[in-house]
Design a protein around this motif. Structure first.
Motif, short mmCIF file in Angstrom:
data_model
loop_
_atom_site.label_atom_id
_atom_site.label_comp_id
_atom_site.label_asym_id
_atom_site.label_seq_id
_atom_site.Cartn_x
_atom_site.Cartn_y
_atom_site.Cartn_z
N ASP A 40 0.80 -1.23 0.00
CA ASP A 40 0.00 0.00 0.00
C ASP A 40 0.83 1.28 0.00
O ASP A 40 0.32 2.35 0.34
CB ASP A 40 -0.97 0.03 1.20
CG ASP A 40 -2.17 -0.87 0.99
OD1 ASP A 40 -2.40 -1.31 -0.16
OD2 ASP A 40 -2.88 -1.15 1.97
N PHE A 195 3.24 0.79 6.38
CA PHE A 195 2.21 1.75 5.98
C PHE A 195 1.77 2.64 7.15
O PHE A 195 1.77 3.87 7.05
CB PHE A 195 1.00 1.01 5.40
CG PHE A 195 -0.12 1.94 5.02
CD1 PHE A 195 -0.06 2.67 3.84
CD2 PHE A 195 -1.22 2.11 5.85
CE1 PHE A 195 -1.09 3.55 3.48
CE2 PHE A 195 -2.25 2.98 5.51
CZ PHE A 195 -2.18 3.71 4.32
N LYS A 199 2.47 6.63 7.59
CA LYS A 199 1.25 7.44 7.58
C LYS A 199 1.18 8.33 8.83
O LYS A 199 0.78 9.50 8.75
CB LYS A 199 0.02 6.53 7.49
CG LYS A 199 -1.33 7.24 7.53
CD LYS A 199 -1.48 8.24 6.41
CE LYS A 199 -1.72 7.58 5.08
NZ LYS A 199 -1.99 8.61 4.01
#
Length: 403
Positions: A40, A195, A199
């Motif tokens: 991702d 991820f 993030k």
């Protein structure tokens, strides 16, 4: 009080899978920052980092171990194996009973956390692996190092964000310096490059999308890295008695708190830590030849750190060499001070100062010699390693060339 020396060093990071490869990359000014590779990543706006590429866990650990070891623990064990092998120490009897390990880590098992949040919230599963908690806990790496090497003395983890490793190594130094134990394993690790880890950092709006350029006027943020650095801190007479090779001497440290803001750095807090480390080491400003800067590449840190150094060193600031190796390996958060201590060892032992790469434009607010873009030969007697963390927690270590 006992003299403390470093008799072993180990690492794995974006620049290399061991100490020789890392130091070679630092000498060459090589950049280990590149495109991130994980699930991702296309959903992120930040897609670069100092990721350990080409790493095969199965080459170092068996299936049972991998069920217990998060990526940050794996990195720590690899670095610890290298450091302890170099030291030539074996831990048994009284030495095993007294020796311990203090490591710095900020995020714990972020990869494990990320994978299991996905499993529960995205995949809808109702069960997770029974070892999730022991795999993700911050002290997992320290515990597994103690078990693998039979270290039965004081063993724990320090978690103070980006100063974690320096705080951990300072504690280990104090234990050996004060005579509590003849040997401590110390350092730190981090692996937030997943991820969720990236993030979360995106939300702070302090990340660069293209490069880490500490002290350059066109810097635009920090870049995350991952890896580990581990060292053997040993009492000098103990090391001398067994004919150990000595890499450098640890001569002092200081720790301060800004007590002002959770994210913005303080010139006064940083300056007190730098001055305190020199006072503890009993050295003068003109004894210091090199500083491994915290140097994150953010607007706030770099000008604040430069101002703190200028205030503490006064006229001698113009003669100092100060570089940020984060420009090459990224910011390892809790593990950053440990990998950066390698640059200090290289400076005092080999007379080579690692560069600040990516430097493009002078900044009048960072008007020190930041060793731009190319390593430099210099005789360095004393080096400082700075670490300044979110929460206003600062830790500075002092090393001396061993002769």
């Amino acid at each position: 009080m006992k003299r403390v020396v470093i008799t072993g060093a180990g690492t794995i990071n974006a620049l290399g899978a061991d100490v020789p490869a890392t130091l070679e990359a630092m000498r060459e000014g090589r950049c280990g920052i590149g495109e991130l590779e994980f699930r991702d990543v296309e959903r992120l706006s930040i897609r670069i980092g100092g990721q350990v590429k080409g790493y095969e866990p199965e080459a170092s650990f068996n299936r049972q171990q991998l069920s217990l070891y998060d990526r940050f623990t794996q990195f720590t064990l690899i670095a610890a194996r290298e450091a302890i092998e170099q030291s030539g120490l074996e831990f048994s009897g009284d030495l095993a009973a007294r020796a311990g390990v203090v490591l710095g880590n900020s995020g714990g098992g972020m990869t494990t956390l990320d994978d299991n949040y996905r499993s529960v919230y995205e995949d809808g599963k109702n069960r997770v692996h029974p070892f999730v908690v022991p795999k993700l806990m911050n002290n997992a790496a320290a515990s597994h190092v103690s078990m693998e090497f039979n270290l039965k003395g004081p063993s724990f983890t320090v978690s103070t964000a980006c100063a974690s490793s320096n705080h951990a190594m300072a504690q280990a130094f104090q234990m050996v310096h004060g005579g509590m134990t003849p040997v401590m394993i110390a350092g730190g690790s981090e692996s937030m490059l997943c991820f969720g880890g990236v993030k979360a950092w995106e939300g702070l709006r302090v990340m660069s999308k293209d490069a880490c350029r500490p002290f350059s006027a066109n810097r635009n943020g920090m870049v995350q890295g991952e890896g580990a650095g581990v060292f053997v801190f040993e009492e000098y007479e103990h090391a001398r008695a067994r004919g150990a090779e000595i890499l450098a001497e640890v001569i002092g440290y200081a720790m301060t708190s800004d007590a002002s803001d959770i994210v913005m750095p303080s010139k006064q807090g940083a300056a007190r830590a730098i001055a305190g480390a020199m006072q503890d080491a009993r050295v003068n400003p003109d004894d210091v030849g090199y500083i491994n800067a915290h140097g994150t590449g953010t607007a706030a840190n770099d000008k604040t750190e430069s101002a703190a150094v200028a205030d503490v060193f006064g006229a001698h600031a113009d003669k100092l060499l100060m570089s940020s190796t984060k420009s090459m390996h990224g910011h390892l958060i809790g593990g950053t001070g440990a990998v950066e201590l390698l640059a200090c060892i290289m400076a005092v032992r080999d007379g080579i100062v690692a560069p600040t790469i990516g430097y493009e434009e002078p900044d009048p607010e960072c008007a020190l010699d930041v060793v731009p873009n190319e390593a430099r030969e210099a005789r360095v007697e004393v080096a400082l390693s700075n670490a300044f963390a979110f929460g206003g927690l600062n830790a500075v270590l002092a090393l001396r060339r061993f002769a």
